[in-house]
Structure formats: structure tokens, C-alpha cells
Motif scaffolding. Structure first.
Motif, PDB file in Angstrom:
ATOM      1  N   UNK A   9      36.119  47.629 -65.586  1.00 42.47           N
ATOM      2  CA  UNK A   9      36.746  46.553 -65.314  1.00 42.47           C
ATOM      3  C   UNK A   9      38.057  46.696 -66.580  1.00 42.47           C
ATOM      4  N   UNK A  10      39.388  46.138 -66.040  1.00 46.26           N
ATOM      5  CA  UNK A  10      40.261  46.249 -67.127  1.00 46.26           C
ATOM      6  C   UNK A  10      40.700  44.989 -67.654  1.00 46.26           C
ATOM      7  N   UNK A  11      40.994  44.863 -69.021  1.00 50.27           N
ATOM      8  CA  UNK A  11      41.461  43.610 -69.578  1.00 50.27           C
ATOM      9  C   UNK A  11      42.924  43.222 -68.782  1.00 50.27           C
ATOM     10  N   UNK A  12      43.046  41.983 -68.362  1.00 46.05           N
ATOM     11  CA  UNK A  12      44.288  41.705 -67.564  1.00 46.05           C
ATOM     12  C   UNK A  12      45.110  40.376 -68.103  1.00 46.05           C
ATOM     13  N   UNK A  13      44.260  39.518 -68.876  1.00 51.03           N
ATOM     14  CA  UNK A  13      45.124  38.344 -69.576  1.00 51.03           C
ATOM     15  C   UNK A  13      43.977  37.733 -70.332  1.00 51.03           C
ATOM     16  N   UNK A  14      44.527  36.332 -70.828  1.00 56.82           N
ATOM     17  CA  UNK A  14      43.646  35.320 -71.368  1.00 56.82           C
ATOM     18  C   UNK A  14      43.656  34.354 -70.421  1.00 56.82           C
ATOM     19  N   UNK A  15      42.454  33.646 -70.335  1.00 56.74           N
ATOM     20  CA  UNK A  15      42.177  32.540 -69.325  1.00 56.74           C
ATOM     21  C   UNK A  15      41.598  31.363 -70.102  1.00 56.74           C
ATOM     22  N   UNK A  75      39.682  32.704 -73.305  1.00 57.28           N
ATOM     23  CA  UNK A  75      38.720  34.076 -72.972  1.00 57.28           C
ATOM     24  C   UNK A  75      39.580  35.196 -72.302  1.00 57.28           C
ATOM     25  N   UNK A  76      38.889  36.463 -72.819  1.00 57.95           N
ATOM     26  CA  UNK A  76      39.468  37.584 -72.274  1.00 57.95           C
ATOM     27  C   UNK A  76      39.056  37.658 -70.775  1.00 57.95           C
ATOM     28  N   UNK A  77      40.073  38.151 -69.819  1.00 62.38           N
ATOM     29  CA  UNK A  77      39.832  37.918 -68.475  1.00 62.38           C
ATOM     30  C   UNK A  77      39.934  39.591 -68.130  1.00 62.38           C
TER      31      UNK A  77
END
Length: 177
Positions: free
Chosen positions: A156-162, A171-173
């Protein structure tokens, strides 16, 4: 969220060292203990499970309905050697997320042995191969570095903060590609 629904209330899965099965009411002691650990509360949140009865209600009202509806959900993680109940792993529908979320938590005494990765890898493959999920996400506390590394190892790759509805913490998404 599931293309191939099939009931799996009684379905067991195995990895090299682990047995995974849907969480059941008989796992209330583990849920009570795990969900009240300081690390769980710090990184995942306080689920306000202060009694065994509350743990049983949580399983009955949160875990079992999703398994019955979608065929997948929260699984007990148990070691083959010794039959120790060591934690939970699953794929969850979460309010505020469009993509189902993979999550895991182990009792601290079983961390650092590769069990979380082994269990999460199996659940990810179950979700994608058995249930036809095209994407899986993960949400992780910004200071939970070990969990971030595990999720990245899963692909899984980091996309954005949510920030989830009703929560304050950003949180890291992460998401599969």
C-alpha cells in the motif's frame, strides 16, 4: 464493496504459523484485553470497552454483522503452535472512507515476530482474490512508524492525510495501486 459475496462465518484460513477465523463471542476476553492496552488506545483509539459484556456486545454489534453481510471482516489471529489467541486482523468498512480498510492489532508480547505481516498479507489476499476487492486502504496514526512500514511492505502506498467523521486526529491514508 464486495463483488463476490460468500458467507464465511465458519471459514478458517491458515498461514505458515497462524490460523485466522472470524471473530466470535467466545473471543470477548481477547477483545477486552487487547482493546484496553495502552498501545491500542494510543494508536487505534479508545473503544470504551470496560467490561467483558461490553466486549461481547462490540463483537455482536460490530464484527458479526459485517461478516454476515459482506463475508469478510475481523478475524481472530491464533498461533498454530500453542493455539494462543494473539490479536485481530481484518478488512473493515469505515465511515468516511470509500475503500475498505485493512487493520490489525496484536498483544504486545507477540509483536516483532512477523505475525502481523503474515496475518495482514493473508487477509489482503482473501479480500482481493476471494471477494474481488479491487482496492484496499489503511489508515494509520502519524506516529505509528512500525505500522506504516508494515503497510508499505504489504504494497500500500501513502496517498494523503484524512480525518474520519467524529474524530480529531489526522491520519495517514494508504491505498493499494
Amino acid at each position: 464493496m464486495s463483488l463476490k459475496k460468500q458467507p464465511s462465518e465458519n471459514k478458517f484460513y491458515e498461514t505458515e504459523r497462524l490460523i485466522l477465523r472470524p471473530m466470535s463471542l467466545e473471543d470477548k476476553e481477547l477483545i477486552f484485553e487487547l482493546y484496553n492496552r495502552p498501545k491500542f488506545i494510543q494508536y487505534i483509539g479508545d473503544r470504551n470497552i470496560k467490561t467483558l459484556e461490553a466486549a461481547e456486545d462490540y463483537i455482536r454489534n460490530r464484527f458479526i454483522p459485517q461478516i454476515e453481510r459482506l463475508g469478510y471482516g475481523n478475524y481472530l489471529v491464533m498461533t498454530k503452535e500453542g493455539n494462543n489467541k494473539i490479536g485481530g486482523v481484518g478488512i473493515f468498512e469505515r465511515e468516511g472512507l470509500d475503500v475498505v480498510d485493512i487493520g490489525y492489532s496484536l498483544l504486545e508480547e507477540f509483536e516483532g515476530k512477523g505475525y502481523a505481516y503474515e496475518a495482514a498479507q493473508k487477509v489482503k489476499s482473501i479480500g482481493m482474490e476471494e471477494f474481488g476487492l479491487s482496492k484496499i486502504s489503511a489508515i494509520i496514526s502519524k506516529d505509528n512508524v512500525s505500522s506504516q512500514k508494515l503497510i508499505e511492505k504489504l504494497g500500500l502506498k501513502f496517498q494523503k492525510h484524512v480525518t474520519l467523521p467524529g474524530e480529531d486526529e489526522e491520519l495517514n491514508y494508504y491505498e493499494t495501486e
